[in-house]
Design an enzyme around this catalytic site. Structure first.
Site, PDB file in Angstrom:
ATOM      1  N   LYS A  55     -20.584 -65.498  17.415  1.00 45.04           N
ATOM      2  CA  LYS A  55     -19.299 -65.262  18.076  1.00 45.04           C
ATOM      3  C   LYS A  55     -18.497 -64.132  17.428  1.00 45.04           C
ATOM      4  O   LYS A  55     -17.937 -63.287  18.131  1.00 45.04           O
ATOM      5  CB  LYS A  55     -18.492 -66.566  18.065  1.00 45.04           C
ATOM      6  CG  LYS A  55     -17.304 -66.565  19.002  1.00 45.04           C
ATOM      7  CD  LYS A  55     -16.713 -67.971  19.123  1.00 45.04           C
ATOM      8  CE  LYS A  55     -16.584 -68.580  17.744  1.00 45.04           C
ATOM      9  NZ  LYS A  55     -15.880 -69.840  17.713  1.00 45.04           N
TER      10      LYS A  55
ATOM     11  N   THR B 280     -19.747 -61.675  15.669  1.00 40.98           N
ATOM     12  CA  THR B 280     -20.503 -60.460  15.948  1.00 40.98           C
ATOM     13  C   THR B 280     -20.165 -59.956  17.353  1.00 40.98           C
ATOM     14  O   THR B 280     -19.934 -58.762  17.564  1.00 40.98           O
ATOM     15  CB  THR B 280     -22.012 -60.774  15.838  1.00 40.98           C
ATOM     16  OG1 THR B 280     -22.261 -61.329  14.546  1.00 40.98           O
ATOM     17  CG2 THR B 280     -22.852 -59.531  16.034  1.00 40.98           C
TER      18      THR B 280
ATOM     19  N   ARG C  64     -10.083 -63.775  11.884  1.00 36.94           N
ATOM     20  CA  ARG C  64      -9.791 -64.574  10.695  1.00 36.94           C
ATOM     21  C   ARG C  64     -10.429 -63.965   9.456  1.00 36.94           C
ATOM     22  O   ARG C  64     -11.467 -63.310   9.539  1.00 36.94           O
ATOM     23  CB  ARG C  64     -10.358 -65.990  10.872  1.00 36.94           C
ATOM     24  CG  ARG C  64      -9.542 -66.856  11.796  1.00 36.94           C
ATOM     25  CD  ARG C  64     -10.178 -68.209  11.970  1.00 36.94           C
ATOM     26  NE  ARG C  64     -11.446 -68.092  12.689  1.00 36.94           N
ATOM     27  CZ  ARG C  64     -12.294 -69.082  12.861  1.00 36.94           C
ATOM     28  NH1 ARG C  64     -12.051 -70.269  12.360  1.00 36.94           N
ATOM     29  NH2 ARG C  64     -13.415 -68.903  13.535  1.00 36.94           N
TER      30      ARG C  64
ATOM     31  N   LYS D  62     -23.306 -69.587   3.729  1.00 37.18           N
ATOM     32  CA  LYS D  62     -23.238 -68.471   4.656  1.00 37.18           C
ATOM     33  C   LYS D  62     -23.511 -67.124   4.020  1.00 37.18           C
ATOM     34  O   LYS D  62     -24.142 -66.275   4.635  1.00 37.18           O
ATOM     35  CB  LYS D  62     -21.852 -68.439   5.312  1.00 37.18           C
ATOM     36  CG  LYS D  62     -21.581 -69.653   6.177  1.00 37.18           C
ATOM     37  CD  LYS D  62     -20.133 -69.685   6.645  1.00 37.18           C
ATOM     38  CE  LYS D  62     -19.935 -68.833   7.875  1.00 37.18           C
ATOM     39  NZ  LYS D  62     -18.565 -69.017   8.414  1.00 37.18           N
TER      40      LYS D  62
ATOM     41  N   ALA E 137     -10.696 -74.934  12.026  1.00 36.17           N
ATOM     42  CA  ALA E 137     -10.630 -75.138  13.476  1.00 36.17           C
ATOM     43  C   ALA E 137     -10.677 -76.617  13.837  1.00 36.17           C
ATOM     44  O   ALA E 137     -10.628 -76.963  14.999  1.00 36.17           O
ATOM     45  CB  ALA E 137     -11.759 -74.379  14.154  1.00 36.17           C
TER      46      ALA E 137
ATOM     47  N   PHE F 255     -30.765 -62.486  21.750  1.00 36.72           N
ATOM     48  CA  PHE F 255     -31.546 -62.612  20.520  1.00 36.72           C
ATOM     49  C   PHE F 255     -32.939 -62.044  20.762  1.00 36.72           C
ATOM     50  O   PHE F 255     -33.417 -62.021  21.910  1.00 36.72           O
ATOM     51  CB  PHE F 255     -31.657 -64.085  20.116  1.00 36.72           C
ATOM     52  CG  PHE F 255     -30.435 -64.569  19.372  1.00 36.72           C
ATOM     53  CD1 PHE F 255     -29.192 -64.569  19.964  1.00 36.72           C
ATOM     54  CD2 PHE F 255     -30.537 -65.014  18.056  1.00 36.72           C
ATOM     55  CE1 PHE F 255     -28.064 -65.002  19.285  1.00 36.72           C
ATOM     56  CE2 PHE F 255     -29.417 -65.447  17.360  1.00 36.72           C
ATOM     57  CZ  PHE F 255     -28.179 -65.437  17.977  1.00 36.72           C
TER      58      PHE F 255
ATOM     59  N   TRP G 140     -25.572 -56.981  18.303  1.00 38.28           N
ATOM     60  CA  TRP G 140     -26.115 -57.142  16.963  1.00 38.28           C
ATOM     61  C   TRP G 140     -27.140 -56.041  16.678  1.00 38.28           C
ATOM     62  O   TRP G 140     -27.044 -55.318  15.699  1.00 38.28           O
ATOM     63  CB  TRP G 140     -26.763 -58.530  16.834  1.00 38.28           C
ATOM     64  CG  TRP G 140     -27.344 -58.804  15.489  1.00 38.28           C
ATOM     65  CD1 TRP G 140     -26.661 -59.157  14.366  1.00 38.28           C
ATOM     66  CD2 TRP G 140     -28.722 -58.761  15.119  1.00 38.28           C
ATOM     67  NE1 TRP G 140     -27.521 -59.335  13.321  1.00 38.28           N
ATOM     68  CE2 TRP G 140     -28.801 -59.092  13.754  1.00 38.28           C
ATOM     69  CE3 TRP G 140     -29.897 -58.462  15.817  1.00 38.28           C
ATOM     70  CZ2 TRP G 140     -30.015 -59.146  13.055  1.00 38.28           C
ATOM     71  CZ3 TRP G 140     -31.106 -58.514  15.131  1.00 38.28           C
ATOM     72  CH2 TRP G 140     -31.156 -58.847  13.768  1.00 38.28           C
TER      73      TRP G 140
END
Lengths: 566, 566
Positions: B80, B82, B103, B114, B282, B390, B418
């Site tokens: 999201k 990206t 954010r 991550k 969130a 993808f 991407w």
């Protein structure tokens, strides 16, 4: 810093003076200091980081170091940082190429008692509000690195504990840059098998972290990485030390610290460049700004004025025996800050009566200064006494003290850098005496050789510097001495954790006591920083807040300006 | 972000792409974005803070907001952030004046799983290493403010407890920006009468702090101060709420946050300006960047592309019902990010089999996307579906999904931001569809009126958005509802804390379940942020580290460059 303005003159509050000062853009300060553009990284308009790896300076002999230390401090306050800033301004005014190297203030005490720690009156580093609050984030980075280590350690134990770490023998704590009494002793890992492994623990204030000490003794990024790897954070079930390198996270910690390691450039009210960087405790650590800041300043200036925490028995001794062994930064001159008020307190006067003239008490208390003078001479350096003038000092008192210095054969000068500013004429005479001292012949030597056994190193400091008859080790301390021997750490220097208020380990014994023994209750090997901490008396590594914290008067006004810093 | 590169093409790692990208000086980015010099404060070469109070912009209607949301996320990752970055680059490439509002990443997860959170592939914000580590220190300032508050609270109790705070009824915790499982449940204040008052406590991660939520909903510094003052941190012995204003420290907390409140300007690989600022959870918060960043971006650009956390059932709903009521920031277009892989997972395929072509599973899983489309329409806005491509997606699968969208009457486009970058042609079609949607007529309305009772607000969200039959309140939750009524907080909107993986409160129920009830186990009034958090299921507010944390592969190379971020 002085609590009352000089007679006939009203000196405004520190924040007020700071706000009225006209700062130059930090790019101008950097250029005037000889910093090439590639090495400057701006943080707002009045702060910058200097990247030593990108700094290009001509080949020349490094600047001379002037170490500002002091008599044994009192709750009255001696204004050592103010004097450091003012002296540098005065040396600059006299035509020398000067740079200051100072510690960064810790946020916890700013919110608690102090409300700020960037000098005072007309001798301040600016922007005082930003330096006192988050500055460029260095302490936050150190907090992060420290707490990342401990999260990784507890996670390692939780995930199977391959290294066999004994949760009861962890010697490293989490930290916050906060005065938070309630976190001194805690139990963590509660809540059942999914929430960790329960154990007794505690938090220190960030400036007490060994990572802070490592940060301040590292020569460069590679050396920082090596030192981080060498930190012992605890012991295994079979009592072997476990290091950060054993856990394999020295790379991650270095990554978290890499930007912070660049020294911060700011300016004084008079426009003198200052590197304000790092700030380890002066009890369980060595108490002076980063080695990188000192060395960067020496590449840029002829004279670097720097400060060491607490009195000369702690700060100066550690500067000589710890920092000056890591790198060749031995001072060319040592300034001992003394005040009439503090000497009267050492002479037996209560804190509330210090404003009353009292030459007899002064004469009784001067033995404290005398022992510090003797001590500095033991390192092969002749000190200069800076008499930091307060508004309540009488001419008789000031004259008496000056005459005493003359009789003692030590150069001295009365300085009023708070009320008149080093950029004014408040420190001219002191600057002249210091410049003379720098050029005088001196032969620096540390107090003890590193090959001396740890117990003997402690005994040497205690007898030679504190004036004690000897040292007394507790049973746990004796056990720890044996462990240190076994683990091959005997060659490290010693870092004494002792009250700053007395030569003894009892804060109430002022003056220059004799006939006492110092009690070492425990030893903490700091193998990353590279010293053995000797704990005497109660050492506070997490301060508390007072009943009415400074935070209660802090605010932001309608225009976004800070209120309540001092 | 995608785990495999497109066929026939090797896409380097994120850090490698980021390092090869040539950044413009941030002064150029600021000037191109129309920021006047007075409003820019540099943080190094490639980051700056923008002071909204000094920003001078011509009178014009504020930029249109494009909200990027998503189908229910899966562990496969939907990309999201990206997509948000890539879409903005594509809109910019099409000639629109665009700014991104995103954010800030939290350090804890970066060190844990991550390794970074700034987009991926050729759609990243830069400098990715600095943004992912300490950035400009905003989260550290929030951590400090949060922990200063709790140190002041525990100190108040310790110093006599004039306010009569019940130590068993404190609802506010200390925080660290760290994944630290061992701090979830702790006991503090141990060690005897000098060390505080013992009590059960716990730490959250910084992004879960109410101060983060307050920071992200404040209109300006004065509003921040007001909101901080309204925070309820606990209850007295007679069960009255105690606020920060009762303690009198809203000024100090504001002072600690005043520099952080200025939004941070960075750039994408394609040179699009991005404000990266704030980052509340969130689940127990509203999950989008600061209101100040959104509004500042709208003063500068015609289109502001922003993102809300998790799927549209959480992030978009909160954007509409919380953030858009605080200020007029309702989106002109909502983008729903969907991937073939994630839809197959919602159609029943296990995570390990997602690369195998499977149109049947896609058709089974598309009900998840369908419910999100329906939900967005309930706010009066027609969504655009962004099919984030993808490498393993087959043409048949992509065609099937595009055709489904057409049949559903919803505009859609396949995007490869991407692998090809939004600055390349990877998002051109999507950008065109989004630009059309912005201009299409739409009439925003929130889901429920504020005067509706809290229980009914929750029931409305649960039935209208999640598709549940109803809601079931635990006994403690019912008690809390009565307290909320009594304390006059019924007019606040609701912030649902629910698993992001399912429309239900059970993370394993994928797709678009029906015939279920949502269980509310507790409610937390966040009176500073201005919403009531409804807790369903287990909500994690302090993550743990995995067995092999990302920190283990992080390092600094010989030239001082970061290693191991992704």
């Amino acid at each position: 810093m002085p609590a009352t303005p000089p007679p006939g003159k009203t000196v405004p509050g520190d924040l007020e003076i700071a706000r009225q000062a006209v700062m130059k853009p930090i790019s101008d300060i950097a250029a005037a200091a000889g910093v090439n553009d590639e090495a400057v990284e701006f943080y707002g308009r009045y702060k910058a980081k200097i990247d030593p790896a990108k700094l290009m300076t001509p080949a020349r002999s490094p600047g001379k170091v002037v170490l500002v230390s002091a008599m044994s401090p009192t709750p009255a306050g001696e204004g050592k940082s103010t004097l450091t800033v003012g002296l540098a301004d005065s040396l600059s005014r006299a035509g020398h190429k000067v740079m200051i190297a100072l510690r960064e203030p810790s946020l916890g005490p700013v919110l608690g008692m102090k409300g700020g720690a960037t000098g005072g009156g007309y001798s301040q580093v600016l922007p005082m509000d930003e330096i006192n609050l988050h500055f460029t984030g260095d302490f936050h980075a150190i907090t992060s690195a420290n707490n990342a280590l401990m999260a990784l350690v507890d996670n390692h134990i939780f995930q199977g504990n391959e290294l066999g770490i004994d949760p009861r023998r962890l010697t490293f704590k989490r930290v916050l840059d906060m005065n938070d009494r309630s976190l001194r002793e805690v139990v963590i890992g509660l809540g059942g098998p999914a929430q960790g492994v329960p154990r007794q623990d505690g938090f220190d204030i960030t400036v007490a972290s060994e990572i802070m000490a490592v940060f301040c003794l590292a020569a460069d990024l590679a050396d920082l990485r090596e030192r981080l790897g060498r930190i012992t954070f605890g012991y295994t079930y079979d009592r072997s030390p476990v290091t950060v390198a054993d856990l394999g996270v020295q790379g991650a910690l270095t990554l978290l610290l890499k930007e912070a390691l660049k020294p911060n450039l700011v300016q004084t009210i008079a426009g003198t460049p200052a590197l304000v960087h790092g700030g380890p405790f002066a009890n369980i650590a060595h108490g002076c700004n980063s080695l990188i800041a000192t060395q960067t300043a020496r590449r840029l200036a002829d004279i670097v004025v720097t400060e060491a925490g607490f009195g000369a028995d702690l700060g100066a001794e550690k500067f000589m025996d710890i920092k000056s062994r890591v790198a060749d930064v031995a001072p060319s001159a040592v300034v001992l800050v003394a005040t009439v008020r503090a000497l009267k307190m050492h002479g037996g006067v209560a804190k509330d009566n210090l404003t009353a003239p009292n030459v007899e008490a002064l004469a009784a208390g001067v033995v404290n200064l005398q022992r510090h003078i003797r001590n500095v001479r033991k390192f092969g350096i002749e000190p200069v006494v800076a008499i930091n003038k307060f508004g309540t000092d009488t001419p008789e008192e000031l004259d008496w003290l000056s005459d005493w210095c003359t009789a003692e054969g030590v150069p001295s000068a009365v300085a009023d850098v708070w009320g008149r500013g080093g950029g004014g004429d408040g420190g001219d005479e002191l600057a002249a005496k210091v410049a003379e001292a720098i050029d005088a012949p001196h032969g620096f030597k540390p107090l003890y050789p590193l090959e001396m056994p740890v117990a003997d190193k402690i005994r040497t400091i205690v007898q030679e510097i504190y004036g004690a008859d000897g040292v007394d080790f507790s049973v746990p301390a004796l056990r720890r001495l044996a462990e240190i021997e076994k683990n091959g750490w005997s060659g490290l220097p010693v870092c004494m954790a002792k009250t700053q208020y007395s030569f003894t380990d009892d804060a109430t014994r002022l003056g220059a006591p004799t006939g006492f023994t110092v009690h070492v209750r425990d030893l903490i090997p700091k193998t990353g920083a590279g010293f053995i901490v000797a704990l005497t008396g109660a050492v506070m590594t997490m301060p508390g807040l007072p009943k009415v914290p400074a935070a209660l008067r802090m605010d932001v006004d309608g225009a976004g300006n800070p209120v309540g810093l001092s």
